[in-house]
Design a protein around this motif. Structure first.
Motif, PDB file in Angstrom:
ATOM      1  N   LEU A 158       0.829  -1.204   0.000  1.00  0.00           N
ATOM      2  CA  LEU A 158       0.000   0.000   0.000  1.00  0.00           C
ATOM      3  C   LEU A 158       0.870   1.263   0.000  1.00  0.00           C
ATOM      4  O   LEU A 158       0.567   2.236  -0.692  1.00  0.00           O
ATOM      5  N   LEU A 159       1.951   1.253   0.750  1.00  0.00           N
ATOM      6  CA  LEU A 159       2.865   2.385   0.763  1.00  0.00           C
ATOM      7  C   LEU A 159       3.507   2.577  -0.605  1.00  0.00           C
ATOM      8  O   LEU A 159       3.734   3.721  -1.047  1.00  0.00           O
ATOM      9  N   ALA A 160       3.766   1.510  -1.308  1.00  0.00           N
ATOM     10  CA  ALA A 160       4.332   1.603  -2.656  1.00  0.00           C
ATOM     11  C   ALA A 160       3.393   2.385  -3.576  1.00  0.00           C
ATOM     12  O   ALA A 160       3.840   3.219  -4.370  1.00  0.00           O
ATOM     13  N   ILE A 161       2.092   2.153  -3.460  1.00  0.00           N
ATOM     14  CA  ILE A 161       1.110   2.889  -4.260  1.00  0.00           C
ATOM     15  C   ILE A 161       1.177   4.376  -3.932  1.00  0.00           C
ATOM     16  O   ILE A 161       1.177   5.228  -4.824  1.00  0.00           O
ATOM     17  N   VAL A 162       1.241   4.713  -2.663  1.00  0.00           N
ATOM     18  CA  VAL A 162       1.275   6.109  -2.238  1.00  0.00           C
ATOM     19  C   VAL A 162       2.525   6.804  -2.769  1.00  0.00           C
ATOM     20  O   VAL A 162       2.461   7.919  -3.306  1.00  0.00           O
ATOM     21  N   ILE A 163       3.665   6.180  -2.659  1.00  0.00           N
ATOM     22  CA  ILE A 163       4.922   6.770  -3.114  1.00  0.00           C
ATOM     23  C   ILE A 163       4.880   7.040  -4.614  1.00  0.00           C
ATOM     24  O   ILE A 163       5.236   8.130  -5.083  1.00  0.00           O
ATOM     25  N   VAL A 164       4.429   6.073  -5.371  1.00  0.00           N
ATOM     26  CA  VAL A 164       4.388   6.218  -6.825  1.00  0.00           C
ATOM     27  C   VAL A 164       3.368   7.284  -7.233  1.00  0.00           C
ATOM     28  O   VAL A 164       3.646   8.122  -8.097  1.00  0.00           O
ATOM     29  N   ALA A 165       2.204   7.287  -6.614  1.00  0.00           N
ATOM     30  CA  ALA A 165       1.176   8.275  -6.955  1.00  0.00           C
ATOM     31  C   ALA A 165       1.652   9.695  -6.668  1.00  0.00           C
ATOM     32  O   ALA A 165       1.401  10.614  -7.457  1.00  0.00           O
ATOM     33  N   ALA A 166       2.336   9.890  -5.575  1.00  0.00           N
ATOM     34  CA  ALA A 166       2.858  11.215  -5.226  1.00  0.00           C
ATOM     35  C   ALA A 166       3.859  11.700  -6.265  1.00  0.00           C
ATOM     36  O   ALA A 166       3.891  12.886  -6.604  1.00  0.00           O
ATOM     37  N   GLY A 167       4.631  10.803  -6.796  1.00  0.00           N
ATOM     38  CA  GLY A 167       5.627  11.187  -7.788  1.00  0.00           C
ATOM     39  C   GLY A 167       5.057  11.489  -9.157  1.00  0.00           C
ATOM     40  O   GLY A 167       5.658  12.221  -9.939  1.00  0.00           O
ATOM     41  N   ALA A 168       3.886  10.974  -9.465  1.00  0.00           N
ATOM     42  CA  ALA A 168       3.329  11.103 -10.809  1.00  0.00           C
ATOM     43  C   ALA A 168       2.338  12.254 -10.979  1.00  0.00           C
ATOM     44  O   ALA A 168       1.998  12.607 -12.109  1.00  0.00           O
ATOM     45  N   VAL A 169       1.880  12.847  -9.908  1.00  0.00           N
ATOM     46  CA  VAL A 169       0.754  13.779  -9.978  1.00  0.00           C
ATOM     47  C   VAL A 169       1.025  15.001 -10.859  1.00  0.00           C
ATOM     48  O   VAL A 169       0.174  15.387 -11.657  1.00  0.00           O
ATOM     49  N   PHE A 170       2.180  15.622 -10.762  1.00  0.00           N
ATOM     50  CA  PHE A 170       2.430  16.840 -11.534  1.00  0.00           C
ATOM     51  C   PHE A 170       2.599  16.567 -13.023  1.00  0.00           C
ATOM     52  O   PHE A 170       2.123  17.338 -13.863  1.00  0.00           O
ATOM     53  N   LEU A 171       3.245  15.484 -13.354  1.00  0.00           N
ATOM     54  CA  LEU A 171       3.395  15.118 -14.757  1.00  0.00           C
ATOM     55  C   LEU A 171       2.032  14.839 -15.391  1.00  0.00           C
ATOM     56  O   LEU A 171       1.728  15.305 -16.493  1.00  0.00           O
ATOM     57  N   LYS A 172       1.186  14.100 -14.696  1.00  0.00           N
ATOM     58  CA  LYS A 172      -0.143  13.791 -15.225  1.00  0.00           C
ATOM     59  C   LYS A 172      -0.989  15.052 -15.365  1.00  0.00           C
ATOM     60  O   LYS A 172      -1.697  15.210 -16.347  1.00  0.00           O
ATOM     61  N   PHE A 173      -0.920  15.962 -14.384  1.00  0.00           N
ATOM     62  CA  PHE A 173      -1.695  17.199 -14.458  1.00  0.00           C
ATOM     63  C   PHE A 173      -1.337  17.978 -15.721  1.00  0.00           C
ATOM     64  O   PHE A 173      -2.212  18.393 -16.474  1.00  0.00           O
ATOM     65  N   ALA A 174      -0.055  18.183 -15.947  1.00  0.00           N
ATOM     66  CA  ALA A 174       0.383  18.949 -17.113  1.00  0.00           C
ATOM     67  C   ALA A 174      -0.039  18.273 -18.412  1.00  0.00           C
ATOM     68  O   ALA A 174      -0.528  18.926 -19.340  1.00  0.00           O
ATOM     69  N   PHE A 175       0.101  16.969 -18.479  1.00  0.00           N
ATOM     70  CA  PHE A 175      -0.257  16.249 -19.698  1.00  0.00           C
ATOM     71  C   PHE A 175      -1.763  16.288 -19.943  1.00  0.00           C
ATOM     72  O   PHE A 175      -2.216  16.604 -21.049  1.00  0.00           O
ATOM     73  N   TYR A 176      -2.568  15.953 -18.937  1.00  0.00           N
ATOM     74  CA  TYR A 176      -4.019  15.932 -19.122  1.00  0.00           C
ATOM     75  C   TYR A 176      -4.559  17.310 -19.475  1.00  0.00           C
ATOM     76  O   TYR A 176      -5.405  17.457 -20.344  1.00  0.00           O
ATOM     77  N   ARG A 177      -4.070  18.333 -18.795  1.00  0.00           N
ATOM     78  CA  ARG A 177      -4.560  19.681 -19.045  1.00  0.00           C
ATOM     79  C   ARG A 177      -4.191  20.142 -20.445  1.00  0.00           C
ATOM     80  O   ARG A 177      -4.970  20.822 -21.105  1.00  0.00           O
ATOM     81  N   SER A 178      -3.024  19.772 -20.905  1.00  0.00           N
ATOM     82  CA  SER A 178      -2.545  20.251 -22.191  1.00  0.00           C
ATOM     83  C   SER A 178      -3.033  19.440 -23.390  1.00  0.00           C
ATOM     84  O   SER A 178      -3.148  19.980 -24.485  1.00  0.00           O
ATOM     85  N   TYR A 179      -3.313  18.160 -23.194  1.00  0.00           N
ATOM     86  CA  TYR A 179      -3.631  17.312 -24.340  1.00  0.00           C
ATOM     87  C   TYR A 179      -4.995  16.619 -24.280  1.00  0.00           C
ATOM     88  O   TYR A 179      -5.607  16.408 -25.318  1.00  0.00           O
ATOM     89  N   ILE A 180      -5.456  16.246 -23.131  1.00  0.00           N
ATOM     90  CA  ILE A 180      -6.701  15.475 -23.059  1.00  0.00           C
ATOM     91  C   ILE A 180      -7.913  16.365 -22.804  1.00  0.00           C
ATOM     92  O   ILE A 180      -8.948  16.228 -23.434  1.00  0.00           O
ATOM     93  N   PHE A 181      -7.767  17.289 -21.864  1.00  0.00           N
ATOM     94  CA  PHE A 181      -8.900  18.115 -21.457  1.00  0.00           C
ATOM     95  C   PHE A 181      -8.764  19.560 -21.913  1.00  0.00           C
ATOM     96  O   PHE A 181      -9.224  20.477 -21.251  1.00  0.00           O
ATOM     97  N   THR A 182      -8.159  19.784 -23.074  1.00  0.00           N
ATOM     98  CA  THR A 182      -8.031  21.140 -23.617  1.00  0.00           C
ATOM     99  C   THR A 182      -9.382  21.589 -24.138  1.00  0.00           C
ATOM    100  O   THR A 182     -10.213  20.774 -24.546  1.00  0.00           O
ATOM    101  N   LYS A 183      -9.580  22.877 -24.124  1.00  0.00           N
ATOM    102  CA  LYS A 183     -10.814  23.454 -24.692  1.00  0.00           C
ATOM    103  C   LYS A 183     -10.650  23.535 -26.200  1.00  0.00           C
ATOM    104  O   LYS A 183      -9.569  23.798 -26.706  1.00  0.00           O
ATOM    105  N   LEU A 184     -11.726  23.323 -26.901  1.00  0.00           N
ATOM    106  CA  LEU A 184     -11.682  23.432 -28.374  1.00  0.00           C
ATOM    107  C   LEU A 184     -11.666  24.882 -28.796  1.00  0.00           C
ATOM    108  O   LEU A 184     -12.094  25.761 -28.168  1.00  0.00           O
TER     109      LEU A 184
END
Length: 133
Positions: free
Chosen positions: A107-133
């Motif tokens: 369970l701690l392994a999940i927490v550590i990995v999730a904490a490390g990935a949050v900023f990269l995912k935010f930038a990617f999703y905001r810029s490519y997946i959830f962009t406004k048309l």
């Protein structure tokens, strides 16, 4: 590379953080339930947790964080699933490495990995997946 404006990003980041917390809670709960109650292996429990978090994360990002409902939901979901599957696959592998090779609690392994990935995912999703048309 990423097309997010700084002011919009600052407004959306706390919401994305909350989505991450909800997704993490879902992931931990489903993983622990599958592992401890259903007695499935760690690998299958991780997968069940990540899939649950994936679906909840999409709905929350689309409707509440990025409010990106001007795009076709099917196409957006497809792009989200593909990119998230890549992210989740990397997270899955990293969690297994931390647990199996390093000896970190599953369970701690999940927490550590999730904490490390949050900023990269935010930038990617905001810029490519959830962009406004």
């Amino acid at each position: 590379m990423f097309r997010a404006s700084p002011s919009a990003s600052r407004r959306q980041l706390p919401g994305f953080g909350l989505v991450g917390i909800v997704s993490l809670g879902t992931n931990l709960s489903v993983t622990a339930f599958a592992r401890d109650t259903m007695k499935v292996g760690v690998e299958a429990a991780y997968l069940m947790g990540y899939l649950s978090a994936l679906l909840i994360g999409f709905a929350l990002c689309r409707y509440f964080v990025f409010k990106s409902t001007d795009r076709a939901p099917g196409a957006q979901l497809s792009a989200f699933v593909v990119s998230s599957t890549i992210f989740r696959g990397l997270e899955y592998g990293a969690s297994l490495v931390l647990h199996s090779m390093v000896g970190v609690n599953y369970l701690l392994a999940i927490v550590i990995v999730a904490a490390g990935a949050v900023f990269l995912k935010f930038a990617f999703y905001r810029s490519y997946i959830f962009t406004k048309l």
